[in-house]
Write an enzyme that holds these catalytic residues in place. Sequence first.
Site, PDB file in Angstrom:
ATOM      1  N   SER A 255       0.892  -1.205  -0.087  1.00  0.00           N
ATOM      2  CA  SER A 255       0.035   0.096   0.046  1.00  0.00           C
ATOM      3  C   SER A 255       0.794   1.255   0.016  1.00  0.00           C
ATOM      4  CB  SER A 255      -0.857   0.027   1.237  1.00  0.00           C
ATOM      5  OG  SER A 255      -0.053   0.377   2.261  1.00  0.00           O
ATOM      6  N   LYS A 256       0.363   2.336  -0.106  1.00  0.00           N
ATOM      7  CA  LYS A 256       0.870   3.600  -0.061  1.00  0.00           C
ATOM      8  C   LYS A 256       1.968   3.811   1.064  1.00  0.00           C
ATOM      9  CE  LYS A 256      -2.026   6.433  -2.604  1.00  0.00           C
ATOM     10  NZ  LYS A 256      -3.495   6.078  -2.540  1.00  0.00           N
TER      11      LYS A 256
END
Length: 488
Positions: A255-256
């Site tokens: 994820s980010k």
Amino acid sequence: MTQQMMRVRFAPSPTGPFHIGGARSALFNWLLARKAGGAFVLRVEDTDLDRSTKESEENIKEALRWLGLTWDEGPDAGGDYGPYHQTQRLDTYQQFTDRLLAEGKAYRCYCSEEKLESERQAELAKGLTPRYGGHCRDLSDAERQQFEAEGRAAVIRLRVPENKDVVIHDLVRGNVTFESNGIGDFVIVKSDGMPVYNYAVVIDDHMMKISHVIRAEEHLSNTPRQVVIYEALGLPVPEFGHISLILGKDRSKMSKRHGATSVEQYRTLGYLPEAIVNFLALLGWSPEGEQELFTLDELVQAFSMERVAKNPAVFDVDKLNWINAQYLKKADPALIARLALPHLQEAGFVGAAPTQAELDWLARVAAALQNHISYAAQMVEQADVFFGDTAEFENDEAKAILKDTEVAEPVRVFMQRLAAADVVDMAAVKTILKGITKELKLPGKKVFMPVRVAITGKMHGPELFDIIPLLGKERTLARMNSILAKLA
Ligand code: GLU
């Protein structure tokens, strides 16, 4: 026996940035198609009208082109199985829906959102997996007419056979079995007439003669629904291959939090497409030998689904950086400079409208740095060595080197000779430095290291022979004076 031509597809939903995982799916499909001499189809799954944007579609296409993953059929390329946007295929879905309705394999459902939600909650409370309760499954004609007369919105649900095992033959995972009872009659067409993903994808893959559906593991749980649709329509089921999840280094889903996740972010940072492709290929696939660096052509030769792993792939940015560094070493310095330029401008090292002479000079800086950086934007971190008339000590250790009484003399002589030099090129700098070492009978490290620190403030970095000619006489001396003044 005639072998069916391999036809694969990449079917992105243009709803946001083009994720690294999407690029990997595209790559695996592209490699399979190229290897088999088949077709690679690009299909835009844009039925989510609220979230799909033209901008995202353009972005995905641009990124695919940049990576070299061009498509044989699809938007901009044409082909015999278009249109290649789902929103342009609504008539086709409608024809299939009419058939399913006529055959009683699908039905209109008039249940309200509230009713469905309370059913769902009741199932959950009982610890059951929620599924549609079947209220509209067998409505009488009169009931249906009444609902229609009331103007109730209807979705269309597929009548899913009960008590049946749905077996998926997966090229990566082997046989995976789901129970049809866990699925329940699901919606295939929403009340606004839009087909849901699972439905449109089946019709498209069929109509586009897709032989192999290779996509991310996230879709494995959708596949039994798709198989049930194929069966209801009496269509042959394609081969499936679900490639593993991509995890961050901490083994949680990428994820980010783990850094850049979109292809565009890496492109902006100055990664090279060859390196990204090379890295993506190794996310879930492993070559037979020890080789780690592959061109696209080499990947086409080496790639096979047999060597695609079931277990999750770990996104190791250090590995990506290593791979990119290998490609950067061989890249044209002018290209590296171009990729670094916006970052150097943002950091204030270069003005908004650099002259050609400045650009040429930047390319020389890039040449000096290309063995020392992992991606072009990293030039910024090393750039202070090449810009400005002053320098700072990076730490006390660096300062201590110049405090050594033995080094004062070589540094002084160096400055004197540099000041007197007519030309300051690599050869001249070498002659000066080597001459000092010899005449003062000092080991190299008592000459080169202090001169380096006096110019850059740092103990490591690009070659001195590169740095000094790039800085030029005046700037080198100015920097040395500035740092010597900070010695006290
Ligand atoms: N539009 C789907 C996605 O972006 C495609 C999934 C598939 O390949 O079937 O995830």
